[in-house]
Design a protein around this motif. Sequence first.
Motif, PDB file in Angstrom:
ATOM      1  N   ALA A  74       0.828  -1.208   0.000  1.00  0.00           N
ATOM      2  CA  ALA A  74       0.000   0.000   0.000  1.00  0.00           C
ATOM      3  C   ALA A  74       0.862   1.258   0.000  1.00  0.00           C
ATOM      4  CB  ALA A  74      -0.930  -0.013   1.217  1.00  0.00           C
ATOM      5  N   LEU A  75       1.940   1.232   0.762  1.00  0.00           N
ATOM      6  CA  LEU A  75       2.857   2.370   0.768  1.00  0.00           C
ATOM      7  C   LEU A  75       3.486   2.567  -0.605  1.00  0.00           C
ATOM      8  CD1 LEU A  75       4.631   1.683   4.176  1.00  0.00           C
ATOM      9  CD2 LEU A  75       3.193   3.661   3.660  1.00  0.00           C
ATOM     10  N   ALA A  76       3.963   1.467  -1.181  1.00  0.00           N
ATOM     11  CA  ALA A  76       4.604   1.554  -2.490  1.00  0.00           C
ATOM     12  C   ALA A  76       3.608   2.008  -3.561  1.00  0.00           C
ATOM     13  CB  ALA A  76       5.211   0.211  -2.872  1.00  0.00           C
ATOM     14  N   HIS A  77       2.386   1.502  -3.500  1.00  0.00           N
ATOM     15  CA  HIS A  77       1.377   1.846  -4.509  1.00  0.00           C
ATOM     16  C   HIS A  77       1.089   3.334  -4.501  1.00  0.00           C
ATOM     17  CE1 HIS A  77      -2.621   2.350  -6.324  1.00  0.00           C
ATOM     18  NE2 HIS A  77      -2.290   1.299  -7.068  1.00  0.00           N
ATOM     19  N   TYR A  78       0.961   3.920  -3.321  1.00  0.00           N
ATOM     20  CA  TYR A  78       0.697   5.361  -3.263  1.00  0.00           C
ATOM     21  C   TYR A  78       1.817   6.137  -3.951  1.00  0.00           C
ATOM     22  CZ  TYR A  78       0.666  10.117  -1.572  1.00  0.00           C
ATOM     23  OH  TYR A  78       0.720  11.493  -1.516  1.00  0.00           O
ATOM     24  N   TYR A  79       3.058   5.830  -3.606  1.00  0.00           N
ATOM     25  CA  TYR A  79       4.176   6.599  -4.165  1.00  0.00           C
ATOM     26  C   TYR A  79       4.398   6.294  -5.650  1.00  0.00           C
ATOM     27  CZ  TYR A  79       5.456   8.426   0.386  1.00  0.00           C
ATOM     28  OH  TYR A  79       5.442   9.094   1.589  1.00  0.00           O
ATOM     29  N   GLU A  80       4.043   5.090  -6.081  1.00  0.00           N
ATOM     30  CA  GLU A  80       4.249   4.727  -7.481  1.00  0.00           C
ATOM     31  C   GLU A  80       3.122   5.213  -8.395  1.00  0.00           C
ATOM     32  OE1 GLU A  80       4.677   0.515  -7.442  1.00  0.00           O
ATOM     33  OE2 GLU A  80       6.728   0.550  -6.641  1.00  0.00           O
ATOM     34  N   HIS A  81       1.904   5.390  -7.836  1.00  0.00           N
ATOM     35  CA  HIS A  81       0.747   5.663  -8.692  1.00  0.00           C
ATOM     36  C   HIS A  81      -0.051   6.912  -8.330  1.00  0.00           C
ATOM     37  CE1 HIS A  81       1.149   1.722 -10.640  1.00  0.00           C
ATOM     38  NE2 HIS A  81       1.357   1.217  -9.423  1.00  0.00           N
ATOM     39  N   ASP A  82      -0.099   7.296  -7.044  1.00  0.00           N
ATOM     40  CA  ASP A  82      -1.049   8.327  -6.626  1.00  0.00           C
ATOM     41  C   ASP A  82      -0.403   9.497  -5.893  1.00  0.00           C
ATOM     42  OD1 ASP A  82      -3.123   6.735  -7.609  1.00  0.00           O
ATOM     43  OD2 ASP A  82      -3.363   5.701  -5.702  1.00  0.00           O
ATOM     44  N   ASN A  83       0.908   9.594  -5.883  1.00  0.00           N
ATOM     45  CA  ASN A  83       1.582  10.609  -5.083  1.00  0.00           C
ATOM     46  C   ASN A  83       1.147  12.014  -5.474  1.00  0.00           C
ATOM     47  OD1 ASN A  83       3.391  11.790  -3.281  1.00  0.00           O
ATOM     48  ND2 ASN A  83       4.945  11.989  -4.888  1.00  0.00           N
ATOM     49  N   ALA A  84       0.384  12.657  -4.588  1.00  0.00           N
ATOM     50  CA  ALA A  84      -0.071  14.030  -4.792  1.00  0.00           C
ATOM     51  C   ALA A  84      -0.560  14.545  -3.454  1.00  0.00           C
ATOM     52  CB  ALA A  84      -1.200  14.094  -5.824  1.00  0.00           C
ATOM     53  N   ASN A  85      -0.571  15.880  -3.303  1.00  0.00           N
ATOM     54  CA  ASN A  85      -1.130  16.442  -2.092  1.00  0.00           C
ATOM     55  C   ASN A  85      -2.651  16.339  -2.140  1.00  0.00           C
ATOM     56  OD1 ASN A  85      -1.177  17.705   0.434  1.00  0.00           O
ATOM     57  ND2 ASN A  85       0.448  19.130  -0.161  1.00  0.00           N
ATOM     58  N   ILE A  86      -3.255  16.339  -0.963  1.00  0.00           N
ATOM     59  CA  ILE A  86      -4.679  16.011  -0.886  1.00  0.00           C
ATOM     60  C   ILE A  86      -5.540  17.236  -0.601  1.00  0.00           C
ATOM     61  CG2 ILE A  86      -4.259  13.638  -0.181  1.00  0.00           C
ATOM     62  CD1 ILE A  86      -4.879  14.541   2.695  1.00  0.00           C
TER      63      ILE A  86
END
Length: 411
Positions: free
Chosen positions: A47-59
Amino acid sequence: MQSVLSPIDIQRVRQDFPILDQLVNGKPLVYLDNAATNQKPVSVLNALAHYYEHDNANIHRGIHTLAERATHDFELTRQKVQSFLNAQHVEEVIFTYGTTDGINLVAQTYGRKFLNEGDEIIISTLEHHSNIVPWQMLCEEKGCVLKVIPIDDNGDLLIDEYEKMLSERTKFVSVVHVSNALGTINPVKTIVDLAHRVGAVVLIDGAQASSHITLDVQALDCDFYVFSAHKLYGPTGMGVLYGKKALLDAMPPYRGGGEMIKEVTFEKTTYNELPYKFEAGTPNIADVIAVRTAIEYMESLGKENMAAYEGELLDYATAQLADVPGLRIVGQAKEKISVVSFVLDGIHHQDTGVILDQMGIAVRTGHHCTQPLMRRLGIAGTTRASFAVYNTKDEIDRLVQGIRRVQTMMA
């Protein structure tokens, strides 16, 4: 504690934790320091890797696709935590940097606004420093009086003494749900009910309870509950403060900056709604998202199943360690989680920890950030073995063998 057969397939569970499959000092790792932090399953790492690999953005503020995906996943965690705690409202879930941060938030917001000179704050002898120092600081600033619930020699709170301490001067009670040093499970429902009779507000430190005990803040009727993600198979640097909505609404912000505002001018700032009023700045997005995965992992095993299996480990470890000559278990409370602290005659706990580490066995030694408790017990510290769902009886056997080796080497 009665031994209960668990349907958990321990070998399958262990495969979910790749860190366990390694050699430490040439020996297979036996990780028994779970009260400090437990290990993370592959699903959480993914889950950590997926966020940084696919969804990294401010919220929250972005309108592009990545920001919207990240925001969606971030807020799904808030909903998951609401369910995990059985909170009435999702906005009662405040993301923090951990248990310590949550306690400080309450002390510096509710405490500063509502507590006054002469008001009494009650904590217990079992507290971690994180649930002592913030209240001492507040007492020094506001002129409040800090009182401490005593314990018996087994590590149980003396509830009769606590009841005698309560009065109209009692304005706040802050106690640990489970002792990190001894494993004692405190009767927090009773503590809350008695405090509410005199109109006091109650915070429960759930750092050690969150992965072992099914939580229901509405049933407890506590006013605040805090815990850390890294002690329930999630990442470090992320925690939760639950607070009753009316109390959180009445409290001022803890930190100023972005996200916690509605409008800023040089003349005046208006603050955001709950929960964002208390979440200034860019949050720990990836770790918040991964906490949902950690909770889902525990749900997949069943928290009652986990507790039953950990109870078996505690019973087995207690029996095996009790048979070691010269070893004394510290903390024999009536209700415990899977923690065993002990001392060895004539051997310093630090020496014990160092030698066990040479055999690949990771335990915690020292005062466990509970120096007042250690003074009450008349010791400098203990060696603490703490068990999680991936530990085995074979590992407990290796611990016992290791302790006997320590005694031979230090004789």
